[in-house]
Each structure stands twice: as structure tokens, then as C-alpha cells.
Scaffold this motif. Structure first.
Motif, PDB file in Angstrom:
ATOM      1  N   LYS A   1       0.819  -1.212   0.000  1.00 39.36           N
ATOM      2  CA  LYS A   1       0.000   0.000   0.000  1.00 39.36           C
ATOM      3  C   LYS A   1       0.855   1.265   0.000  1.00 39.36           C
ATOM      4  CE  LYS A   1      -0.419  -0.359   5.043  1.00 39.36           C
ATOM      5  NZ  LYS A   1      -1.355  -0.583   6.169  1.00 39.36           N
ATOM      6  N   ASN A   2       2.166   1.127  -0.180  1.00 44.25           N
ATOM      7  CA  ASN A   2       3.046   2.294  -0.156  1.00 44.25           C
ATOM      8  C   ASN A   2       3.931   2.334  -1.389  1.00 44.25           C
ATOM      9  OD1 ASN A   2       4.610   0.015   1.040  1.00 44.25           O
ATOM     10  ND2 ASN A   2       6.222   1.559   1.129  1.00 44.25           N
ATOM     11  N   ALA A   3       4.364   3.543  -1.726  1.00 41.89           N
ATOM     12  CA  ALA A   3       5.316   3.758  -2.820  1.00 41.89           C
ATOM     13  C   ALA A   3       6.492   4.536  -2.254  1.00 41.89           C
ATOM     14  CB  ALA A   3       4.665   4.540  -3.958  1.00 41.89           C
ATOM     15  N   VAL A   4       7.704   4.023  -2.459  1.00 42.64           N
ATOM     16  CA  VAL A   4       8.902   4.653  -1.917  1.00 42.64           C
ATOM     17  C   VAL A   4       9.434   5.678  -2.912  1.00 42.64           C
ATOM     18  CG1 VAL A   4      11.244   4.288  -1.058  1.00 42.64           C
ATOM     19  CG2 VAL A   4       9.462   2.584  -0.604  1.00 42.64           C
ATOM     20  N   ILE A   5       9.585   6.908  -2.438  1.00 44.60           N
ATOM     21  CA  ILE A   5      10.055   8.021  -3.264  1.00 44.60           C
ATOM     22  C   ILE A   5      11.377   8.513  -2.671  1.00 44.60           C
ATOM     23  CG2 ILE A   5       9.433  10.238  -4.282  1.00 44.60           C
ATOM     24  CD1 ILE A   5       7.499   7.901  -4.902  1.00 44.60           C
ATOM     25  N   SER A   6      12.346   8.851  -3.528  1.00 41.33           N
ATOM     26  CA  SER A   6      13.694   9.151  -3.048  1.00 41.33           C
ATOM     27  C   SER A   6      14.258  10.446  -3.598  1.00 41.33           C
ATOM     28  CB  SER A   6      14.661   8.024  -3.459  1.00 41.33           C
ATOM     29  OG  SER A   6      14.201   6.764  -3.079  1.00 41.33           O
ATOM     30  N   THR A   7      15.082  11.073  -2.790  1.00 47.04           N
ATOM     31  CA  THR A   7      16.077  12.027  -3.273  1.00 47.04           C
ATOM     32  C   THR A   7      17.395  11.579  -2.666  1.00 47.04           C
ATOM     33  OG1 THR A   7      15.850  13.578  -1.421  1.00 47.04           O
ATOM     34  CG2 THR A   7      14.394  13.904  -3.321  1.00 47.04           C
ATOM     35  N   ILE A   8      18.463  11.595  -3.442  1.00 43.15           N
ATOM     36  CA  ILE A   8      19.738  11.019  -3.000  1.00 43.15           C
ATOM     37  C   ILE A   8      20.778  12.106  -2.844  1.00 43.15           C
ATOM     38  CG2 ILE A   8      21.580   9.385  -3.579  1.00 43.15           C
ATOM     39  CD1 ILE A   8      19.485   7.796  -5.169  1.00 43.15           C
ATOM     40  N   GLY A   9      21.516  12.048  -1.738  1.00 46.42           N
ATOM     41  CA  GLY A   9      22.577  13.008  -1.460  1.00 46.42           C
ATOM     42  C   GLY A   9      22.394  13.633  -0.096  1.00 46.42           C
TER      43      GLY A   9
END
Length: 391
Positions: A155-163
Motif C-alpha cells: 500500500k506504499n510507494a517509496v520516493i527518493s532524493t539522493i545526497g
């Protein structure tokens, strides 16, 4: 005599179509739903220029289904989700079909959800945003091409910003579970070996962490025990180069799907907490983080369970050891950790230093790691020692 069970909640699951040919099943689901305007969120396997991608699009045209496409080539960022959601609104998309690895499925899930809302997805992410998503979403058909995250059932979606200042956070709601999960194990035949093994270890980690979670239930236990049985042999078969071994691919696809269902209901622990912090700070495959840290974290938890006389946790790890290897030493409380050490060596899983992570990074990683949902009490000192052992 009836025995009383503790109360528990079980999140919804998608309509699951397992072991079926992907393309024909996708078309059938679209026809049943009278979809005429589709967004295809895809990885390289179903790129419009590939045989699979062009074949799916051509068959959609036969049934008067207009297909718009969006390539996801890395872990989805807020900007990627916002672009896809805007596309859905402007093109009046009726449904999303997401075909690929975990990042592709997460992207499709988030795009389908954000197509119904104005503004950026970043405002709705756990621990980042301040808004609550109402749960409205376009119908999503999720088709995994790897066996790892189980995103087709979560039921979740993983969203990323890297750094520096980066994060890996979830967009989450019970309604975001895909409408349909189509699991065709043969789609993983062409998956690169290192990716296949990292994904398999991610699924294994999710099953183990769900099983020892304080939130585990009799229902998640039953699913996990069936999925863990003989999984090591199937991972070893793929690691040995038998990449088109259909029984092994089928077992891993099933295990990954079940791990998605169980993590949605029992939660995950320190391995995935590290996956979130490390994944936000460094470019490192999520499955590799799970694989390289799982044995050491397992050993640490078992040690803490012994010291605190937490017999329920020790019993659970003993059960896992038996399921992974029925010949394991039942008198050895560390048997589970020993099996996992053997497995990551067999699969040649690299250490964190392979990805440029050094000892000086440890305080930053530990500070960004949230200690929750573990079966015993763990501290930042434990986290530090675990990272030192795997750099």
C-alpha cells in the motif's frame, strides 16, 4: 476447546493473477475495465522499442486502447512523480499499468495516486510532508519483472532524493494497493544476475523481518512460513547460473509477492531502516543494503534476545533457521545468522565500501536511521557496530 486469538488488522490485497502470461492477462484486465486511455509506466524490458513493449502496445491498439508511455530508469524522485501525475491529468488517463522492478511499480503507484491531487507528492510523504492523502487513485495494474520488493502487493510507494539531506520515504494509503497484481515469473529470466540476487535477498529480508516483528499475526506467520520453505535452495540455483530455472523463478516471485503482503501488515525492522537512510544518502541498490546487513543484524538481535531472555524471539529465529535449512543445528541459537552468512557469501554480495561508503560516514548514517519495529531493544551503538562490520 476454542483458543482466543489476539485482535489484529489485515490490509487489503490486490486481485492476484499468479503464474500467468503477462501480456495476454494485461489486455484481458484492461478490456474487463473498459479502459481506453492508458499510461504505461515501464522499465527497459517493456520499452516501446523492445519486442515486449511494442507487442503490448500493438495489441492495445487492436482493442482501441490508446497507450501513453513513461520510462522509469532509476528510483523515482518527487519530480518524476509530479511529471507523471501532470501527464495523467492533462491526457485524461483512465488507468495506469506499471511493468518493471520495484522502482517502476512504486512510480506507477505514486503517479496513479497523485493524478487525483494537485501539488507535489512531496507534501504527502511520510515524515516529510504535512498533508494527508485522501486515498483517491486511478486503477493500477502492477506487473513485476523482478522478484524482490513485493510492491505489487503493498500500500506504499517509496520516493527518493539522493545526497546530502536526501531521503527515502513512502506515499502511503490502504487504497494505494494495486487493483491487480499480475505475476509472470518468466519475466525475470532476462534480469541481470546481480540484480536477481539482490532482489531475492530483499524479499527474504522482508519475510524474516515481518516474521520477527512485534506486529506479526497468525495470518502473516502462515504466509511467511510457506514462502520461506526451501527459498535458500532456489536462491542458490539462480546464483549458480541457472537463470531460466522456472521452479526457482516461480518460488522467488511467490516469495516476493508474499513479502509485500506481510510487510504491509506486520512491518519491517532495522535492515529496512538502514535501507531508508543509506538509500537517501548514497547511490546503492536497496537489495544490496538488505543482503549485506541482514546476517549481522540478525546476529545482533539474537544476542540481545539471549541477554534479555526474550525466548519468543529466539523461538522465531529457530523456526526460520529450520525453514531455510532443515538440517541446521537446532541447539545453536545463531543457526539462522550462520545460514544467512553462508548465503550472502554464496551470492557474492558486496560490502558497503564497494559503493564508496567509508567509516567516516557512519555517524551520519546512524543519525538518519530510525530504530523501530524490532523484536528487541536496539541502540545507536548497535547500529554503529553493525555498519563497522560491513564496510
Amino acid at each position: 476447546m476454542l483458543h482466543t486469538l489476539a485482535s489484529f488488522e489485515f490490509s487489503p490485497t490486490p486481485k492476484i493473477l499468479f503464474g500467468v502470461p503477462a501480456q495476454a492477462t494485461i489486455i484481458n484486465e484492461l478490456k474487463q475495465r473498459a479502459i481506453s486511455n492508458l499510461l504505461l509506466v515501464h522499465g527497459s524490458l517493456f520499452d516501446p522499442g523492445s519486442p515486449r513493449g511494442s507487442g503490448l502496445i500493438a495489441e492495445c491498439k487492436v482493442f482501441h486502447i490508446t497507450v501513453h508511455t513513461m520510462l522509469i530508469s532509476q528510483e523515482p524522485s518527487p519530480a518524476v512523480i509530479d511529471t507523471g501525475a501532470t501527464m495523467c491529468r492533462e491526457m485524461k488517463i483512465e488507468a495506469v499499468c506499471s511493468i518493471g522492478g520495484g522502482s517502476v511499480l512504486d512510480a506507477g503507484k505514486a503517479i496513479a495516486a497523485m493524478a487525483t491531487q494537485p501539488g507535489s507528492v512531496i507534501h504527502y510523504l511520510d515524515d516529510v510532508g504535512t498533508k494527508m492523502h485522501p486515498g483517491t487513485t486511478l486503477p493500477l495494474i502492477a506487473v513485476p519483472t523482478t522478484a524482490g520488493t513485493g510492491s505489487e502487493a503493498t500500500k506504499n510507494a517509496v520516493i527518493s532524493t539522493i545526497g546530502e539531506g536526501g531521503f527515502k520515504k513512502s506515499l502511503r494509503h490502504n487504497n494505494f494497493v494495486p487493483a491487480v497484481a499480475i505475476v509472470d515469473p518468466t519475466l525475470a529470466f532476462t534480469c541481470p544476475l546481480d540484480t536477481s540476487l539482490a532482489c531475492a535477498m530483499d524479499a527474504l529480508t522482508q519475510l524474516i523481518e515481518s516474521y520477527v516483528s512485534p506486529r506479526a499475526t497468525p495470518l502473516t506467520d502462515a504466509l511467511i512460513e510457506h514462502a520461506l520453505n526451501d527459498i535458500v535452495l532456489h536462491i542458490q540455483a539462480i546464483a549458480s547460473g541457472d537463470e531460466e530455472n522456472l521452479p526457482a523463478r516461480t518460488k522467488l516471485a511467490y516469495a516476493a509477492m508474499i513479502s509485500g503482503i506481510t510487510l504491509a501488515n506486520a512491518g519491517l525492522g532495522l535492515v529496512h531502516a538502514f535501507g531508508s537512510s543509506l538509500g537517501g544518502l548514497f547511490t546503492i541498490p536497496h537489495g544490496v543494503v538488505c543482503a549485506t546487513l541482514l546476517p549481522c543484524i540478525t546476529r545482533t538481535i539474537i544476542t540481545q534476545a539471549i541477554e534479555s531472555n526474550h525466548t519468543a524471539t529466539l523461538d522465531r529465529y529457530a523456526t526460520i533457521a529450520y525453514l531455510l535449512d532443515p538440517t541446521s543445528d537446532s541447539d545453536n541459537p545463531y543457526a539462522c545468522a550462520d545460514i544467512l552468512d553462508m548465503l550472502i557469501d554464496f551470492c557474492e554480495i558486496p560490502k558497503l565500501s564497494h559503493f564508496g561508503i567509508v567509516f567516516g560516514d557512519i555517524p551520519l548514517i546512524v543519525a538518519a536511521t530510525h530504530l523501530k519495529n524490532n523484536p528487541v531493544t536496539l541502540t545507536q551503538d548497535h547500529c554503529t557496530k553493525i555498519l563497522y562490520a560491513r564496510i
